[in-house]
Scaffold this active site. Structure first.
Site, PDB file in Angstrom:
ATOM      1  N   SER A 257       0.838  -1.195   0.000  1.00 27.07           N
ATOM      2  CA  SER A 257       0.000   0.000   0.000  1.00 27.07           C
ATOM      3  C   SER A 257       0.868   1.239   0.000  1.00 27.07           C
ATOM      4  O   SER A 257       1.984   1.234   0.518  1.00 27.07           O
ATOM      5  CB  SER A 257      -0.866   0.012   1.259  1.00 27.07           C
ATOM      6  N   LYS A 258       0.308   2.293  -0.580  1.00 27.70           N
ATOM      7  CA  LYS A 258       1.114   3.504  -0.748  1.00 27.70           C
ATOM      8  C   LYS A 258       1.468   4.156   0.582  1.00 27.70           C
ATOM      9  O   LYS A 258       2.413   4.924   0.656  1.00 27.70           O
ATOM     10  CB  LYS A 258       0.405   4.480  -1.672  1.00 27.70           C
ATOM     11  N   ARG A 259       0.732   3.861   1.623  1.00 22.90           N
ATOM     12  CA  ARG A 259       1.089   4.467   2.920  1.00 22.90           C
ATOM     13  C   ARG A 259       2.416   3.936   3.443  1.00 22.90           C
ATOM     14  O   ARG A 259       3.072   4.571   4.249  1.00 22.90           O
ATOM     15  CB  ARG A 259      -0.009   4.195   3.947  1.00 22.90           C
ATOM     16  N   ARG A 260       2.777   2.705   3.022  1.00 26.56           N
ATOM     17  CA  ARG A 260       4.011   2.110   3.560  1.00 26.56           C
ATOM     18  C   ARG A 260       5.133   2.055   2.531  1.00 26.56           C
ATOM     19  O   ARG A 260       6.307   2.038   2.884  1.00 26.56           O
ATOM     20  CB  ARG A 260       3.747   0.676   4.027  1.00 26.56           C
TER      21      ARG A 260
END
Ligand code: GLU
Length: 500
Positions: A257-260
């Protein structure tokens, strides 16, 4: 086309940045096709008109070309089964939906959006699985005729069996059984006459003579609907192969995911990852070359790659940035000094890039030897926030709230494609308004996250020169950094401040 010819496809939806997951699935499809002397097709699934864009399609094609994957058929190169963009095939899907209606495998559904919403609410409240209840499935021919004569808006739905199970062999996973009762009567044509993913995907895979559908495991739940469609049309389904999803390098091995993790291929290109290294790294996601050899070329992979049972580990390959950097280092070491310097110049150490920095720094340096220290963050990757990180949290705010604000800003910035000062400023100001944080607070947060300093050249010009992907990466890193701070409540809860 010979019936036993290997033909595979990737079918990206152009709804955002070019995703590493797309590259991963593309590589495995490509290697499989080329191993068998078959064809690799690129089809654009842009049936979601609201979310699809040409800019996103172009970005996907550009990054797959950067990686060195070449498709034999696609929207740009054409081919015998075109057009390869679903938005240009609407008539084909309508004809096929008509065919299913005639044969009694599909029906028209006149339920309004409000009724479907009420149904969903009831299901939520009763904690029963969501799905259409089949109200229009039993309408008589006369009732349908009346509705049609009145010009009532409707969709076309697939009649799914109510009992029994879908059984199929996944080439990597063996036999999979899924009760039909878990799949409701899928909408095939929307009320605007355009197809949903399921109809378009099955029709195209058939008409494009796809022999093997090789895609990510998140599509397994769609297979019962697809098998039902193949059966209703009287077609032989392709072989199914569901690859594992890429995972974040965190303790739960969550879905990438783009958050990580940066998920845009553009980020990796900008960071100076070489395309050969990226391909090699993606190849290692669930597949192994043999022995402990980790570095190999695409040609070497093609020679050995197949999708036999057990050939791809299903345990959830971890997308580990450290490992990618390590592997990239091996490829960098293969370059001569001349080649390395050429690559660095092509990257950022060039006149064009310096010309972009000149107006930002000319008032701020007195001697040439101040240039490099002042502009260092334009040439680095992740920043050490250290002491300056403490200033990320505005007075009277908590680190946790600041992290949430940074996430909200970054989500908003993800949607900005024209990365220009005039586009960035209104987006950030609108965020301030919506979040009820002052622009003074927000701009300082962004400045520190993006430049690692509390004082930088003008913010929006700085963001543009740093670049879209690196800015978003640094903001995501700042949010992670803030979340890792011990939580303390702010001394005084802040009232919504004046907007500066
Ligand atoms: N359009 C789907 C996607 O975005 C394609 C899924 C499939 O390969 O069937 O991934």
């Amino acid at each position: 086309m010979a019936a036993d010819r290997v033909r595979v496809r990737i079918a990206p939806s152009p709804t955002g940045d070019p995703h590493v997951g797309t590259a991963y699935v593309a590589l495995f499809n490509y290697a499989f096709a080329k191993h068998h002397g078959g064809d690799f097709v690129l089809r654009i699934e842009d049936t979601d008109r609201a979310r699809s864009s040409r800019a996103s399609e172009e970005a996907i094609l550009r990054s797959l070309r950067w990686l060195g994957l070449r498709w034999d058929e696609g929207p740009d190169v054409g081919g015998p089964c075109g057009p390869y963009r679903q938005s240009e095939r609407a008539a084909i899907y309508r004809e096929h939906a008509e065919l299913l209606l005639e044969r009694g495998h599909a029906y028209r559904c006149f339920c309004s959006a409000e009724r479907l919403e009420r149904l969903r609410e009831r299901q939520r409240a009763a904690k029963t699985p969501p799905g259409y209840d089949g109200q229009c499935r039993e309408l008589s021919a006369d009732e349908v005729a009346v509705q049609l004569a009145a010009g009532a808006a409707h969709t076309v739905r697939l009649k799914m069996p109510r009992t029994g199970e879908a059984v199929f062999d996944d080439q990597l996973r063996g036999t999979i059984r899924m009760p039909f009762a878990h799949s409701d009567d899928q909408v095939l044509l929307k009320s605007d006459g355009l197809p949903t993913y399921h109809l378009a995907n099955v029709v195209d895979d058939h008409l494009m003579a796809i022999s093997h559908v090789v895609r990510a495991e998140e599509w397994i739940p769609s297979v019962p609907k697809h098998l039902r469609l193949y059966e209703a049309f009287g077609w032989q389904p392709p072989r199914m192969v569901h690859l594992p999803l890429l995972r974040n390098n965190d303790k739960n091995k969550s879905k990438i995911s783009k958050r990580r993790n940066p998920v845009s291929l553009d980020y990796y290109r900008e960071a100076g990852i070489l395309p050969q290294a990226m391909l090699n790294f993606l190849a290692l996601m669930g597949w192994s070359f043999g022995g402990d050899q980790e570095k190999f070329t695409l040609e070497q992979m093609i020679e050995r790659f197949d999708l036999a049972p057990g050939s791809v580990g299903l345990g959830g390959p971890v997308f580990d940035l450290e490992k990618l950097s390590w592997l990239n280092g091996l490829y960098l070491r293969d370059l001569s000094d001349e080649q390395l310097v050429d690559q660095l110049i092509a990257w950022r150490l060039n006149r064009d890039y310096f010309l972009r920095l000149a107006p930002l720094v000319r008032e701020r340096i007195r001697r040439f030897d101040e240039f490099v220290p002042l502009t260092e963050f334009f040439f680095s990757g992740d920043l050490e926030l250290g002491a300056v990180g403490q200033q990320l949290v505005p007075k009277k705010r908590s680190a946790r709230d600041t992290a949430a604000v940074v996430d909200a800003l970054t989500d908003e910035l993800d949607g900005v494609r024209d990365w220009l000062p005039e586009a960035l400023e209104p987006v950030l100001r609108a965020c301030c308004e919506r979040l009820q944080w002052t622009s003074r607070e927000v701009f300082m947060i962004v400045r520190i996250a993006v430049s690692g300093r509390a004082a930088s050249p003008p913010l929006f010009d700085t963001m543009v020169a740093v670049g879209r992907d690196l800015c978003r990466r640094r903001l995501r890193q700042a949010a992670l950094w803030l979340r890792a701070q011990p939580h303390t409540e702010p001394a005084v809860a802040a009232a919504p401040g004046p907007k500066g």
